[in-house]
Design a protein around this motif. Structure first.
Motif, PDB file in Angstrom:
ATOM      1  N   SER A  39       0.815  -1.222   0.000  1.00 42.99           N
ATOM      2  CA  SER A  39       0.000   0.000   0.000  1.00 42.99           C
ATOM      3  C   SER A  39       0.842   1.263   0.000  1.00 42.99           C
ATOM      4  CB  SER A  39      -0.945   0.015   1.204  1.00 42.99           C
ATOM      5  OG  SER A  39      -0.238   0.279   2.395  1.00 42.99           O
ATOM      6  N   GLN A  40       2.101   1.160   0.402  1.00 43.84           N
ATOM      7  CA  GLN A  40       2.963   2.338   0.466  1.00 43.84           C
ATOM      8  C   GLN A  40       3.831   2.514  -0.777  1.00 43.84           C
ATOM      9  OE1 GLN A  40       4.757   1.483   4.314  1.00 43.84           O
ATOM     10  NE2 GLN A  40       3.523   3.115   5.213  1.00 43.84           N
ATOM     11  N   MET A  44       1.266   1.793  -6.358  1.00 45.30           N
ATOM     12  CA  MET A  44      -0.008   1.383  -5.756  1.00 45.30           C
ATOM     13  C   MET A  44      -0.775   2.590  -5.213  1.00 45.30           C
ATOM     14  SD  MET A  44      -2.181  -0.937  -5.381  1.00 45.30           S
ATOM     15  CE  MET A  44      -1.242  -2.287  -6.042  1.00 45.30           C
ATOM     16  N   THR A  45      -0.081   3.590  -4.704  1.00 43.00           N
ATOM     17  CA  THR A  45      -0.786   4.782  -4.230  1.00 43.00           C
ATOM     18  C   THR A  45      -1.471   5.491  -5.392  1.00 43.00           C
ATOM     19  OG1 THR A  45       1.240   6.110  -4.325  1.00 43.00           O
ATOM     20  CG2 THR A  45       0.642   5.162  -2.190  1.00 43.00           C
ATOM     21  N   MET A  48      -4.584   3.377  -6.054  1.00 45.71           N
ATOM     22  CA  MET A  48      -5.595   3.594  -5.008  1.00 45.71           C
ATOM     23  C   MET A  48      -6.272   4.955  -5.145  1.00 45.71           C
ATOM     24  SD  MET A  48      -3.963   1.835  -1.571  1.00 45.71           S
ATOM     25  CE  MET A  48      -2.553   2.914  -1.449  1.00 45.71           C
ATOM     26  N   PHE A  62      -4.767  -4.643  -6.281  1.00 41.62           N
ATOM     27  CA  PHE A  62      -4.025  -4.793  -5.033  1.00 41.62           C
ATOM     28  C   PHE A  62      -3.766  -6.270  -4.741  1.00 41.62           C
ATOM     29  CE2 PHE A  62      -2.837  -4.599  -0.678  1.00 41.62           C
ATOM     30  CZ  PHE A  62      -2.377  -3.321  -0.456  1.00 41.62           C
ATOM     31  N   ILE A  78      -9.076  -6.752   2.077  1.00 36.51           N
ATOM     32  CA  ILE A  78      -8.624  -5.738   1.115  1.00 36.51           C
ATOM     33  C   ILE A  78      -9.799  -5.252   0.276  1.00 36.51           C
ATOM     34  CG2 ILE A  78      -7.201  -5.401  -0.956  1.00 36.51           C
ATOM     35  CD1 ILE A  78      -5.099  -7.203   0.480  1.00 36.51           C
ATOM     36  N   LEU A  87      -8.060   1.694   1.823  1.00 36.92           N
ATOM     37  CA  LEU A  87      -6.808   0.986   1.534  1.00 36.92           C
ATOM     38  C   LEU A  87      -5.569   1.689   2.101  1.00 36.92           C
ATOM     39  CD1 LEU A  87      -7.316  -0.435  -2.068  1.00 36.92           C
ATOM     40  CD2 LEU A  87      -6.990  -1.732   0.039  1.00 36.92           C
ATOM     41  N   PRO A  88      -5.529   3.029   2.104  1.00 33.21           N
ATOM     42  CA  PRO A  88      -4.348   3.686   2.671  1.00 33.21           C
ATOM     43  C   PRO A  88      -4.163   3.450   4.172  1.00 33.21           C
ATOM     44  CG  PRO A  88      -5.510   5.187   1.226  1.00 33.21           C
ATOM     45  CD  PRO A  88      -6.387   3.984   1.398  1.00 33.21           C
ATOM     46  N   LEU A  90      -3.884   0.567   5.592  1.00 30.42           N
ATOM     47  CA  LEU A  90      -3.241  -0.725   5.842  1.00 30.42           C
ATOM     48  C   LEU A  90      -2.015  -0.648   6.762  1.00 30.42           C
ATOM     49  CD1 LEU A  90      -3.831  -2.600   2.516  1.00 30.42           C
ATOM     50  CD2 LEU A  90      -4.255  -3.516   4.791  1.00 30.42           C
TER      51      LEU A  90
END
Length: 178
Positions: A39-40, A44-45, A48, A62, A78, A87-88, A90
């Motif tokens: 997630s970081q 992926m950000t 998202m 994801f 998820i 999601l952020p 996580l």
């Protein structure tokens, strides 16, 4: 940060209860660490935060990145997080899960910072002593910071024991100035 923790708390509790009921705390811990790391990631950000993707597409992307490293239950978590735009969260969910896990296992992560490297025997003695004092199993990690001059700085969760020479000199200076 406190707001994110507040939002993450019910998800972490639900994840912990599911993992505990299945007797899979260690597996869930690993899967949540992976999900938090994914997630970081910058790519992926962007996924998202993309307004052109549906929540289902975000969840599928994801889960696709995590691959076979996560099971169906974590994939469902998820999906739920994606549906709710969470999601952020996580990384916070993973941290809170680890706190629940540590409480259940009666363990604590302790970081000992010293001016010089500790020998293995001294680390064992320190771990036993802290384990008796904290009434928990201690997972000890050490750090070296020459600016301490001597002594040690012990951090166990919210507890900080400053037995360093630098800390004592600071306390002495404060006492003399007041």
């Amino acid at each position: 940060m406190a707001e994110l923790t507040t939002l993450a708390r019910p998800y972490a509790k639900a994840a912990f209860e599911a993992a505990d009921a299945a007797g899979a705390l260690a597996q869930w811990s690993q899967m949540l660490k992976l999900a938090a790391a994914v997630s970081q990631q910058e790519a992926m950000t962007k996924v998202m935060g993309s307004p052109s993707l549906t929540t289902e597409q975000k969840a599928e992307a994801f889960v696709g990145v995590c691959g076979e490293e996560i099971d169906a239950k974590v994939a469902n978590l998820i999906g739920s997080l994606a549906t709710n735009g969470r999601l952020p969260l996580l990384p916070q969910i993973q941290q809170l899960f680890e706190l629940h896990k540590a409480q259940r296992e009666k363990s604590v992560d302790v970081v000992v910072t010293t001016a010089f490297e500790l020998t293995g025997e001294l680390q064992d003695k320190l771990a036993k002593s802290l384990s008796a004092k904290l009434d928990r199993e201690v997972n000890l990690t050490t750090d070296v910071d020459a600016s301490l001059l001597g002594g040690a700085l012990v951090r166990a969760g919210d507890t900080v024991i400053d037995g360093s020479v630098r800390g004592r000199l600071t306390k002495l200076a404060e006492a003399m100035n007041s």
